[in-house]
Structure formats: structure tokens, C-alpha cells
Design a protein around this motif. Structure first.
Motif, short mmCIF file in Angstrom:
data_model
loop_
_atom_site.label_atom_id
_atom_site.label_comp_id
_atom_site.label_asym_id
_atom_site.label_seq_id
_atom_site.Cartn_x
_atom_site.Cartn_y
_atom_site.Cartn_z
N ILE A 151 34.75 92.80 58.64
CA ILE A 151 35.55 93.83 59.29
C ILE A 151 36.93 93.94 58.65
CG2 ILE A 151 36.57 94.58 61.47
CD1 ILE A 151 33.53 94.83 61.34
N GLY A 152 37.51 92.80 58.30
CA GLY A 152 38.81 92.84 57.63
C GLY A 152 38.75 93.65 56.35
N HIS A 153 37.67 93.46 55.58
CA HIS A 153 37.53 94.18 54.32
C HIS A 153 37.19 95.64 54.54
CE1 HIS A 153 36.09 95.39 50.37
NE2 HIS A 153 36.56 94.26 49.87
N CYS A 154 36.19 95.91 55.40
CA CYS A 154 35.69 97.27 55.58
C CYS A 154 36.61 98.14 56.44
CB CYS A 154 34.29 97.24 56.18
SG CYS A 154 33.05 96.52 55.09
N ALA A 155 37.41 97.52 57.27
CA ALA A 155 38.32 98.30 58.12
C ALA A 155 39.70 98.43 57.50
CB ALA A 155 38.43 97.67 59.51
N PHE A 156 40.18 97.35 56.86
CA PHE A 156 41.57 97.34 56.40
C PHE A 156 41.73 97.12 54.90
CE2 PHE A 156 41.32 95.42 60.66
CZ PHE A 156 42.07 96.33 61.38
N GLY A 157 40.63 96.75 54.22
CA GLY A 157 40.78 96.38 52.83
C GLY A 157 41.54 95.08 52.66
N VAL A 158 41.42 94.19 53.66
CA VAL A 158 42.16 92.92 53.68
C VAL A 158 41.20 91.76 53.48
CG1 VAL A 158 43.52 91.36 55.13
CG2 VAL A 158 43.97 93.81 55.18
N GLU A 159 41.58 90.80 52.64
CA GLU A 159 40.79 89.58 52.48
C GLU A 159 41.23 88.57 53.55
OE1 GLU A 159 38.34 89.49 50.39
OE2 GLU A 159 38.83 91.43 49.49
N CYS A 160 40.36 88.28 54.49
CA CYS A 160 40.73 87.40 55.61
C CYS A 160 40.58 85.92 55.29
CB CYS A 160 39.89 87.74 56.84
SG CYS A 160 40.17 89.40 57.48
N ASN A 161 39.63 85.60 54.40
CA ASN A 161 39.41 84.20 54.00
C ASN A 161 39.21 83.28 55.21
OD1 ASN A 161 39.85 84.89 51.22
ND2 ASN A 161 42.05 84.90 51.63
N SER A 162 38.37 83.71 56.12
CA SER A 162 38.20 82.98 57.38
C SER A 162 37.60 81.59 57.19
CB SER A 162 37.32 83.79 58.34
OG SER A 162 37.92 85.04 58.63
N PHE A 163 36.81 81.40 56.13
CA PHE A 163 36.16 80.10 55.93
C PHE A 163 37.11 79.05 55.37
CE2 PHE A 163 32.47 82.94 56.05
CZ PHE A 163 31.66 82.25 56.93
N THR A 164 38.16 79.50 54.69
CA THR A 164 39.12 78.55 54.13
C THR A 164 40.40 78.47 54.94
OG1 THR A 164 39.94 80.28 52.64
CG2 THR A 164 38.24 78.80 51.77
N ASP A 165 40.64 79.48 55.75
CA ASP A 165 41.85 79.52 56.57
C ASP A 165 41.44 79.61 58.04
OD1 ASP A 165 44.34 79.78 57.66
OD2 ASP A 165 44.79 81.75 56.81
N GLU A 166 41.12 78.46 58.64
CA GLU A 166 40.59 78.44 60.00
C GLU A 166 41.58 78.96 61.03
OE1 GLU A 166 39.13 74.61 60.96
OE2 GLU A 166 37.58 74.59 59.40
N GLU A 167 42.87 78.88 60.70
CA GLU A 167 43.88 79.37 61.63
C GLU A 167 44.37 80.76 61.21
OE1 GLU A 167 44.60 77.82 64.45
OE2 GLU A 167 43.06 76.39 63.81
N GLY A 168 43.56 81.46 60.39
CA GLY A 168 43.93 82.81 59.95
C GLY A 168 44.14 83.73 61.13
N THR A 169 45.08 84.64 60.99
CA THR A 169 45.48 85.48 62.13
C THR A 169 44.34 86.34 62.64
OG1 THR A 169 47.66 85.58 61.10
CG2 THR A 169 47.26 87.07 62.93
N PHE A 170 43.52 86.90 61.74
CA PHE A 170 42.41 87.73 62.17
C PHE A 170 41.44 86.94 63.04
CE2 PHE A 170 43.51 91.05 59.17
CZ PHE A 170 42.94 92.18 59.74
N ARG A 171 41.06 85.77 62.57
CA ARG A 171 40.09 84.96 63.31
C ARG A 171 40.65 84.52 64.66
NH1 ARG A 171 36.56 83.93 65.71
NH2 ARG A 171 35.26 82.08 65.81
N VAL A 172 41.90 84.08 64.66
CA VAL A 172 42.53 83.60 65.90
C VAL A 172 42.66 84.74 66.90
CG1 VAL A 172 44.66 82.69 66.90
CG2 VAL A 172 43.77 81.70 64.78
#
Length: 505
Positions: free
Chosen positions: A193-214
Motif C-alpha cells: 500500500i505504501g508503494h501503490c498509494a504513495f510511491g513510498v518504500e516502507c521497509n516494514s520487514f527491516t524497520d519494525e517501528e516504521g511509522t506506516f506499520r505502527v
């Protein structure tokens, strides 16, 4: 002084008693609603109505509605009254009436009746909650987002995100650790969703406290106290607006407003265009007249509902699917064989056309959606008086109607042995025999879920990527049978779904 204190306590006690008496009288007056209309109903209890007392036994609301459906159906009722607190709701059990409400007589039941508060809860004013012509206008504008052409454009980023997920799963396999598959798929869908909605790399698997996931977890998980607050908002929407109550958490609102504002500003200042959902909204905004142009708050509300819909429903569906096929390895092996057979035809590459050739995959996903529908309850508000066909009963303007898709999907009249996971229900021969409107995992009619094709696509891509590389079995940490988590507004497994993973090849 003692006399004064005694008089004060006496007066306070009298006021409390009076308030209790008035409250009980008010509830009893509200609870005769269905009786006065001559409609069968389930007996409510003060103060929660038909909802189980959350302080004694906190049940998942979708499951509650399915249970009410089953009780009414067992009494041979086509519909019946229930109460949430003191609010009357007509719960429909007859598929023909479901069809009328969702399609044939849609004009009478166009609106969901969800709480909106533009001032204090701007993300609540989204496509799901908009009403009347405002909803219709926005629906028409957003529909081009989910054409086949747009799906194909977004397909490769979904595959890329699924390969990152496979690498994450590999670490669990190598370390012989059980995996909470819902958490893994939530990271996957967040990245998508981060990529397809915003063109943003969320990196949820390496950044567990990433803002999108949280923020995604924060938006979908609730406490008992928050559920009670939401019930109050449901019961007293006008009072809730006066008290400036919001359903969406403040941190979530602030995050999406800032994200959208920053993204729009950057793209417009730097003349940047991307093939994503945000760009479509920006184009719609720039094409409208000034008086009708979407504000940043309007854009954020649509982005938010797209994020929640794509993030939560797809990860939940994939989780339930892997749970079921980990309990039945014959189905899992058959599905894996199909994945490998189709991919061999496409040179080992997972493509848009390859996914659509996986017919058994479609059956397995459809059966998952039957047992665990994303939209387990559908609410409608009657917008003008409506006489139920073949009856003298009139649903009055302003009355609320509910359809339990979970109840329909677990109804043995339409799906024999409903607790059994059987993808053969959806093979070409059997699928054609399914009673119309008994299977509605994404709703139906003009308000059918606009993103259902995208949701199913990312679910199938994720499953195909994992199944070609890994074999899954249930870990003892998983509740079996599953218990639904009351802290989620969608169906979600309490304590997670834990699987053991074995690398193939």
C-alpha cells in the motif's frame, strides 16, 4: 454542619435514584420499538441491548451479529429486531430482501449511516461513510483506479514486495522459529500500500517501528474502553459531535494529514508524477473547479480508507487462508502443485496473467472469504419509507438495517457443513449453484467494495510466492479452533496464527 452534609447527601442520592429511574424508563420505552411495529425481535437487556456485556464476556461484534442471524433464522424469521444499546436495528436473514436492499431497491438504502465529524475527525469523511450525491460523485471519480490496466501497472511492485516477504520467512525457516503469519502479511500489505498509494518504500520487514506499520496497527486495534466510546458515538452521534469525539485516533489523523500534505506539496513543486493512488487524487483535485476542489483533508480521508482497506483486509484473508491450508495439507499440496505448474508455463515468472490462470487458487481464496468475510456486517440507513415485499411491514426513514455476511456464509441452508473448509464449493460446477446474495464477502451492488480486485490480487500474489518456496504447518501456539479477537473491528484471530515453516528445495 452535620445537618447540611446529611441534607446534601440525601439530595444527591435522590438525584441519582431519579436519574436511574429515568434511564430505565427511557430504555424500556426504546425497547418496545419492534414490538410496536409487529416485528419479531431478540429480547434486549439494559444497558447494552443484545450485545454481550463487555465487562463479563467481551465478544467480537461480527460474531455477535452472526449469532443473532442464526437465532432469527432458526425461528424461521425473514428479518428481526435487535438493539445496540438502545438503538434498534433490523437484521435481515432473507436473501431476497438482502438483494432488494443492496441492488433492486438501493435508492432506499444508499447510505451506510456511519459517524462522520469533519471538524474533529477529518479522516472519517471518506468514501465508505460519505452519503447521497457526495458519495456517488466521488465513487465515479475513484472507479478508474481499479481497472484492469491499473491493476497490471501495480502488479510488479506487489510481486517485489512479496519477494521481500519470502526472504523474511526464510529467516524463520532457517532458525526453525514459528512465525506469526498475520504480522508477516501485515508488513507485506503495508509495503504494498505504501508503494501503490504513495510511491513510498516502507521497509516494514527491516524497520519494525516504521511509522506506516505502527500507525496501521494503531488504526485497527481498539481497547474495551475505546469500543465503549464508539458505542456511545454510535448511539448519540449528535452529542458526540458536540463533545468533539473522534473514532480515528489523534496520532493516526496527524500522520495521514501530514503525509498527504507533504506528498502533494513535493509533487506539485517539483512537477513529479507517479502511477499511484495519490496521483489519481491529485489529478481529480486539480481538474475540479475551485468551489468543488478536494481539500488536503478530503484527500487524506480517501488515502486513509484505501490504506486501511488494503492493509488490513488482505493480510487478514491471507492469514486465515494459511491457517486453513496448514490444517489440511492435502489442500495445501494441491494448491502448491497448481502454483508450480502455472509458473512453469510462464518461465518461472509470477505475472498478472499467471495469477489469473490459477483457478484452484481462486477457489481457495473464495472459500477463505466465505468463512472469514472482510465485510462481516453491512449497515444501511433507510433514506425513505420502504414496505418490505410480501408483508405489511414498513421500514421507516432513518431506521437502520444490518446484513450479516458472516451469518449468511455460515448458514447451512446455503453452505452445507459451513465450518468445513472446502474449496470445491467454488469449482465451476458448484459455484454456479450458489444462491445469489448468499455469498457477499465484499458487499454487493453500487456500494460493493471498490478495491476488491486489488485486495484479492495482492492476497493471491503473497500466497503464490510463499507456497512455491515453503511448506506450512500449525504451531501449538495457535488457538485451534480459532477465537476471534474483540479488540479488532474486523475478524482477526486472538493471539495470532503461528505457523511452522519448512523451506522447499
Amino acid at each position: 454542619m452535620a445537618v447540611f452534609a446529611s441534607v446534601l447527601l440525601t439530595n444527591l442520592f435522590a438525584i441519582v435514584v431519579a436519574l436511574v429511574v429515568i434511564t430505565i424508563a427511557f430504555y424500556k420505552w426504546k425497547y418496545v420499538h419492534w414490538k410496536m411495529k409487529g416485528i419479531p425481535y431478540l429480547d434486549p437487556s439494559i444497558p447494552f441491548g443484545n450485545i454481550t456485556n463487555p465487562f463479563k464476556e467481551n465478544k467480537q461484534l461480527n460474531v455477535e451479529f452472526a449469532n443473532w442471524y442464526a437465532r432469527l433464522k432458526s425461528m424461521k424469521h425473514r428479518y428481526g429486531g435487535v438493539f445496540m444499546l438502545f438503538n434498534p436495528i433490523l437484521l435481515v436473514t432473507d436473501v431476497e430482501l438482502v438483494k432488494n436492499i443492496l441492488t433492486k431497491d438501493f435508492a432506499n438504502f444508499m447510505d451506510h449511516g456511519f459517524y462522520t465529524n469533519e471538524r474533529d475527525d477529518p479522516l472519517s469523511v471518506n468514501l465508505l461513510s460519505l452519503e447521497g450525491q457526495k458519495w456517488r460523485n466521488l465513487r465515479v471519480k475513484l472507479t478508474p483506479t481499479f481497472t484492469s490496466g491499473k491493476m497490471k501497472m501495480m502488479f510488479q511492485p506487489v510481486v517485489d514486495c512479496s519477494n521481500i516477504m519470502a526472504n523474511a520467512i526464510l529467516s524463520y525457516s532457517n532458525n526453525q522459529q514459528p512465525v506469526n503469519i498475520k504480522e508477516v502479511f501485515s508488513c507485506f500489505t503495508t509495503d504494498v500500500i505504501g508503494h501503490c498509494a504513495f510511491g513510498v518504500e516502507c521497509n516494514s520487514f527491516t524497520d519494525e517501528e516504521g511509522t506506516f506499520r505502527v500507525r496501521g496497527k494503531l488504526a485497527t486495534e481498539t481497547t474495551v474502553e475505546e469500543n465503549l466510546k464508539n458505542l456511545v458515538i454510535f448511539a448519540f452521534p449528535d452529542l458526540a459531535k458536540m463533545l468533539r469525539l473522534a473514532i480515528t485516533k489523534k496520532k493516526v489523523t496527524q500522520f495521514f494529514l501530514k503525509l498527504v500534505e507533504d506528498t502533494v506539496s513535493y509533487r506539485e513543486k517539483n512537477n513529479v508524477r507517479r502511477n499511484d493512488f495519490m496521483q489519481l487524487l491529485i489529478d481529480i483535485r486539480n481538474s475540479e473547479e475551485n468551489g468543488e476542489a478536494m481539500s488536503i483533508r478530503d484527500l487524506a480521508a480517501q488515502v486513509f480508507i484505501f490504506f486501511i482497506g488494503g492493509f488490513e483486509t488482505s493480510s487478514t484473508t491471507a492469514t486465515f487462508c494459511l491457517y486453513e491450508i496448514s490444517r489440511d495439507l492435502e489442500i495445501q499440496d494441491k494448491l502448491r502443485d497448481e502454483v508450480n505448474e502455472v509458473l512453469d508455463k510462464f518461465g518461472g515468472k509470477l505475472t498478472y496473467d499467471a495469477i489469473h490462470e490459477m483457478k484452484y487458487m481462486e477457489q481457495v481464496v473464495d472459500e477463505t472469504l466465505r468463512k472469514y468475510p472482510p465485510l462481516s456486517i453491512m449497515f444501511r440507513i433507510c433514506t425513505k419509507d420502504y414496505q418490505i415485499p410480501d408483508s405489511n411491514v414498513v421500514i421507516n426513514k432513518g431506521e437502520r438495517v444490518a446484513i450479516s455476511s458472516l451469518g449468511l456464509h455460515r448458514d447451512p441452508e446455503y453452505f452445507p457443513e459451513p465450518e468445513k473448509f472446502d474449496p470445491e464449493r467454488f469449482n465451476p460446477e458448484n459455484k454456479s449453484k450458489i444462491h445469489p446474495f448468499s455469498y457477499i464477502p465484499f458487499g454487493e451492488g453500487p456500494r460493493i467494495c471498490i478495491g476488491l480486485r486489488f485486495g484479492k490480487m495482492q492476497t493471491k500474489v503473497g500466497l503464490a510466492t510463499l507456497l512455491r518456496n515453503f511448506r506450512f504447518t500449525l504451531n501449538p501456539k495457535t488457538n485451534d479452533p480459532l477465537v476471534m479477537d474483540p479488540a479488532h473491528f474486523l475478524l482477526s484471530a486472538k493471539d495470532g496464527v503461528w505457523l511452522d515453516v519448512e523451506k522447499i528445495g
